[in-house]
Write an enzyme that holds these catalytic residues in place. Structure first.
Site, PDB file in Angstrom:
ATOM      1  N   GLN A   1     -38.931  42.239 -28.039  1.00 12.71           N
ATOM      2  CA  GLN A   1     -37.785  43.085 -27.665  1.00 12.71           C
ATOM      3  C   GLN A   1     -37.173  43.882 -28.817  1.00 12.71           C
ATOM      4  O   GLN A   1     -36.882  45.070 -28.643  1.00 12.71           O
ATOM      5  CB  GLN A   1     -36.726  42.239 -26.946  1.00 12.71           C
ATOM      6  CG  GLN A   1     -37.183  41.882 -25.534  1.00 12.71           C
ATOM      7  CD  GLN A   1     -36.194  41.004 -24.786  1.00 12.71           C
ATOM      8  OE1 GLN A   1     -35.103  40.734 -25.262  1.00 12.71           O
ATOM      9  NE2 GLN A   1     -36.580  40.544 -23.604  1.00 12.71           N
TER      10      GLN A   1
ATOM     11  N   HIS B   1     -33.141  36.504 -20.066  1.00 13.26           N
ATOM     12  CA  HIS B   1     -32.894  35.356 -20.955  1.00 13.26           C
ATOM     13  C   HIS B   1     -32.063  35.910 -22.109  1.00 13.26           C
ATOM     14  O   HIS B   1     -32.280  37.056 -22.533  1.00 13.26           O
ATOM     15  CB  HIS B   1     -34.235  34.788 -21.436  1.00 13.26           C
ATOM     16  CG  HIS B   1     -34.142  33.665 -22.422  1.00 13.26           C
ATOM     17  ND1 HIS B   1     -33.233  32.627 -22.314  1.00 13.26           N
ATOM     18  CD2 HIS B   1     -34.859  33.423 -23.547  1.00 13.26           C
ATOM     19  CE1 HIS B   1     -33.410  31.788 -23.329  1.00 13.26           C
ATOM     20  NE2 HIS B   1     -34.385  32.251 -24.087  1.00 13.26           N
TER      21      HIS B   1
HETATM   22  P1  NDP Z   1     -44.457  38.347 -20.164  1.00 11.83           P
HETATM   23  O1  NDP Z   1     -45.102  37.825 -21.399  1.00 11.83           O
HETATM   24  O2  NDP Z   1     -45.058  37.951 -18.862  1.00 11.83           O
HETATM   25  O3  NDP Z   1     -44.366  39.961 -20.280  1.00 11.83           O
HETATM   26  C1  NDP Z   1     -45.494  40.705 -20.398  1.00 11.83           C
HETATM   27  C2  NDP Z   1     -45.126  42.157 -20.163  1.00 11.83           C
HETATM   28  O4  NDP Z   1     -44.433  42.668 -21.298  1.00 11.83           O
HETATM   29  C3  NDP Z   1     -46.354  42.985 -19.945  1.00 11.83           C
HETATM   30  O5  NDP Z   1     -46.065  43.997 -19.020  1.00 11.83           O
HETATM   31  C4  NDP Z   1     -46.576  43.577 -21.321  1.00 11.83           C
HETATM   32  O6  NDP Z   1     -47.224  44.811 -21.283  1.00 11.83           O
HETATM   33  C5  NDP Z   1     -45.156  43.796 -21.777  1.00 11.83           C
HETATM   34  N1  NDP Z   1     -45.061  43.869 -23.231  1.00 11.83           N
HETATM   35  C6  NDP Z   1     -45.338  42.882 -24.108  1.00 11.83           C
HETATM   36  N2  NDP Z   1     -45.145  43.306 -25.378  1.00 11.83           N
HETATM   37  C7  NDP Z   1     -44.756  44.603 -25.276  1.00 11.83           C
HETATM   38  C8  NDP Z   1     -44.435  45.608 -26.210  1.00 11.83           C
HETATM   39  N3  NDP Z   1     -44.420  45.351 -27.526  1.00 11.83           N
HETATM   40  N4  NDP Z   1     -44.107  46.841 -25.766  1.00 11.83           N
HETATM   41  C9  NDP Z   1     -44.103  47.108 -24.430  1.00 11.83           C
HETATM   42  N5  NDP Z   1     -44.380  46.184 -23.486  1.00 11.83           N
HETATM   43  C10 NDP Z   1     -44.716  44.969 -23.907  1.00 11.83           C
HETATM   44  O7  NDP Z   1     -42.906  38.010 -20.237  1.00 11.83           O
HETATM   45  P2  NDP Z   1     -42.054  37.094 -19.244  1.00 11.83           P
HETATM   46  O8  NDP Z   1     -41.983  37.740 -17.914  1.00 11.83           O
HETATM   47  O9  NDP Z   1     -42.492  35.689 -19.395  1.00 11.83           O
HETATM   48  O10 NDP Z   1     -40.621  37.201 -19.950  1.00 11.83           O
HETATM   49  C11 NDP Z   1     -39.796  38.365 -19.815  1.00 11.83           C
HETATM   50  C12 NDP Z   1     -38.362  37.935 -20.014  1.00 11.83           C
HETATM   51  O11 NDP Z   1     -38.009  37.033 -18.964  1.00 11.83           O
HETATM   52  C13 NDP Z   1     -38.121  37.176 -21.322  1.00 11.83           C
HETATM   53  O12 NDP Z   1     -36.820  37.500 -21.772  1.00 11.83           O
HETATM   54  C14 NDP Z   1     -38.186  35.715 -20.885  1.00 11.83           C
HETATM   55  O13 NDP Z   1     -37.451  34.869 -21.753  1.00 11.83           O
HETATM   56  C15 NDP Z   1     -37.513  35.826 -19.514  1.00 11.83           C
HETATM   57  N6  NDP Z   1     -37.806  34.752 -18.566  1.00 11.83           N
HETATM   58  C16 NDP Z   1     -39.091  34.362 -18.332  1.00 11.83           C
HETATM   59  C17 NDP Z   1     -39.371  33.382 -17.412  1.00 11.83           C
HETATM   60  C18 NDP Z   1     -40.770  33.017 -17.077  1.00 11.83           C
HETATM   61  O14 NDP Z   1     -40.935  32.146 -16.245  1.00 11.83           O
HETATM   62  N7  NDP Z   1     -41.791  33.625 -17.647  1.00 11.83           N
HETATM   63  C19 NDP Z   1     -38.277  32.664 -16.694  1.00 11.83           C
HETATM   64  C20 NDP Z   1     -36.970  33.241 -16.919  1.00 11.83           C
HETATM   65  C21 NDP Z   1     -36.751  34.212 -17.861  1.00 11.83           C
HETATM   66  P3  NDP Z   1     -48.785  45.014 -21.627  1.00 11.83           P
HETATM   67  O15 NDP Z   1     -49.528  44.790 -20.357  1.00 11.83           O
HETATM   68  O16 NDP Z   1     -48.816  46.427 -22.093  1.00 11.83           O
HETATM   69  O17 NDP Z   1     -49.136  44.008 -22.700  1.00 11.83           O
END
Ligand code: NDP
Ligand code: MG
Length: 338
Positions: free
Chosen positions: A85, A107
Site C-alpha cells: 500500500q 484492515h
Molecule cells: P491480495 O493479496 O489477495 O491482493 C492481491 C491484489 O492486489 C491483486 O489484484 C494484485 O494485483 C494487487 N496488488 C498487489 N500488489 C500490488 C501493487 N504493488 N500494485 C497494484 N496492485 C497490487 O490481498 P487481500 O485481499 O488478502 O488483502 C487486501 C486487504 O484486505 C488488506 O488490507 C488485508 O489486510 C485486508 N483483509 C484481507 C482479508 C483476507 O481474508 N484476505 C480479510 C480481511 C481484510 P496483481 O494481479 O496485479 O498482482
C-alpha cells in the site's frame, strides 16, 4: 455493544458515489462482485502487467490503471496487500485523489502504523470483513453476510460514517452484523488474534501435540487425526455454540480431562507470552519488524514457512487427506490471504 443490522442500513447507500476498487485479490474480487450486484457505480484500478487485470475484465468489469480509476472516483477502496500500500498510495493514488474523496481500507495496518501520508481533505474509513474474501462473496450470494467492523479515522465531510456504512451495506457487511470500532482496535486485535490464537497459537499447539505423540512412539497417522484432523470438529462446535456447545457434545471423560488438563498447557507462562505479543503489537515493534523483513526480501519469513511446509505432519496429512473424498469439493477456507 449491539451490532448494526442490514435493516438499520436501508437508508445508507452509495448511489451518489463512483467507487474505485484497487486490487482484485481475495477481498478485492469478492467486494467488487458484491458492490456490482448491489448496483454500485464501479471501476477497478489495477496494474496492466498483473494477472488480476485479465481476470477482472473476464468478470465483466470496467478496468483502468490505478491512477485513472482513482481520478474518476469519489470513493476509493484500497484492497491490495498491506505491504504494497505505501508505494502504490504515494505513486498512484494520492496524486489523483479527488478533494473530499472517501478512502477505505479493509484492515487498519497502513493507517494505524502511519505508513501513508494522508491528505487532510479526505474521509478515511475502515470496513473490515471478519472472514476471507471467498466467504464474503459466498455469503452475499446466499443472501447473508460475513460480520464486519467499521471505523472512521478522518471525517472531513461530516459524512464519513455514513459513507462507510453505505459501503458496508453494499458488500453485505451488515447482514452478519456490523460493529463500530477504531483503526487502533481493529488493527491491534486482528494482529494479536492471528498471532497468538488463530494462525500462530493454534498451529504451534497442533505441531507440539503431534510431536509429543510421535516422539512417544505413537503412529504419526493417529497423531495426525488426534491433533489436526479432529480440530475441525471442535472448532465447528465453538463456532456454532461457543464453549457450551463443545461441552455439550464431547464425552464426560473428555470434558473432565479438558477442564483439569487444558489450563496446564495454556498456563500463566503462556498468558505472559500473550501479553508480550500484545505489547509488541501495541508499541508498533511487530509492525516495524514485519516492514523491515518485507523490505529485506523476506529471508526469515521464507525460512520459517519452508520449515512448516516440510514438517512431518504435512507429509502424513497429505497422504491421509488424499483418501478423504469429501475434501475434493472446493473448501470455503481457500484463499484466506492474511
Ligand atoms: P491480495 O493479496 O489477495 O491482493 C492481491 C491484489 O492486489 C491483486 O489484484 C494484485 O494485483 C494487487 N496488488 C498487489 N500488489 C500490488 C501493487 N504493488 N500494485 C497494484 N496492485 C497490487 O490481498 P487481500 O485481499 O488478502 O488483502 C487486501 C486487504 O484486505 C488488506 O488490507 C488485508 O489486510 C485486508 N483483509 C484481507 C482479508 C483476507 O481474508 N484476505 C480479510 C480481511 C481484510 P496483481 O494481479 O496485479 O498482482
Ligand atoms: Mg487477521
Amino acid at each position: 455493544m449491539t451490532a448494526i443490522t442490514d435493516h438499520d442500513l436501508e437508508r445508507f447507500s452509495l448511489h451518489a458515489e463512483r467507487v474505485a476498487v484497487v486490487g482484485y485479490g481475495s477481498q478485492g474480487r469478492a467486494q467488487a462482485l458484491n458492490l456490482r450486484d448491489s448496483g454500485t457505480d464501479l471501476v477497478l484500478g489495477l496494474r496492466e502487467s498483473g494477472p488480476s487485470w485479465e481476470r477482472a475484465k473476464d468478470d465483466g468489469f470496467e478496468v483502468l490503471s490505478v491512477g485513472d480509476a482513482v481520478r474518476s472516483a469519489s470513493f476509493v477502496a484500497m484492497l491490495t496487500p498491506d505491504m504494497a500500500q505505501p508505494s502504490l498510495f504515494e505513486q498512484e493514488v494520492r496524486p489523483r485523489l479527488k478533494t473530499n474523496a472517501c478512502l477505505l481500507f479493509a484492515h487498519g495496518f497502513s493507517v494505524h502504523y502511519k505508513r501513508l501520508d494522508l491528505p487532510q481533505d479526505l474521509d478515511v474509513v475502515l470496513v473490515a470483513p471478519k472472514g476471507p474474501g471467498d466467504l464474503v462473496r459466498k455469503e452475499y450470494e446466499r443472501g447473508r453476510g460475513v460480520p464486519c467492523l467499521y471505523a472512521v479515522h478522518q471525517d472531513e465531510t461530516g459524512q464519513a460514517a455514513r459513507r462507510a456504512l453505505g459501503f458496508a451495506h453494499a458488500i453485505g457487511g451488515a447482514r452478519g452484523g456490523l460493529i463500530e470500532t477504531t483503526f487502533a482496535e481493529e488493527t491491534e486485535t486482528d494482529l494479536f488474534g492471528e498471532q497468538a490464537v488463530l494462525c500462530g497459537g493454534v498451529k504451534e499447539l497442533v505441531k507440539a501435540g503431534f510431536e509429543t505423540l510421535v516422539e512417544a512412539g505413537y503412529s504419526p497417522q493417529i497423531a495426525y487425526f488426534e491433533c489436526m484432523h479432529e480440530l475441525k470438529l471442535i472448532v465447528d462446535l465453538f463456532y456454532e455454540g461457543g464453549l457450551s456447545k463443545m461441552h455439550q457434545f464431547v464425552s464426560e471423560t473428555a470434558k473432565f480431562g479438558a477442564l483439569t488438563q487444558g489450563p496446564k498447557v495454556v498456563d500463566l507462562h503462556t498468558r505472559q507470552r500473550m501479553a508480550e505479543i500484545l505489547a509488541g503489537v501495541q508499541s508498533g515493534a511487530f509492525a516495524r519488524e514485519w516492514v523491515a523483513e518485507h523490505a529485506n526480501g523476506l529471508p526469515l519469513y521464507s525460512k520459517l514457512l519452508d520449515e512448516d511446509r516440510d514438517h512431518q505432519i504435512e507429509r502424513v496429512g497429505r497422504d491421509l487427506r488424499s483418501r478423504m473424498a469429501w475434501l475434493n469439493a472446493p473448501a470455503e477456507s481457500q484463499g484466506h490471504g492474511r
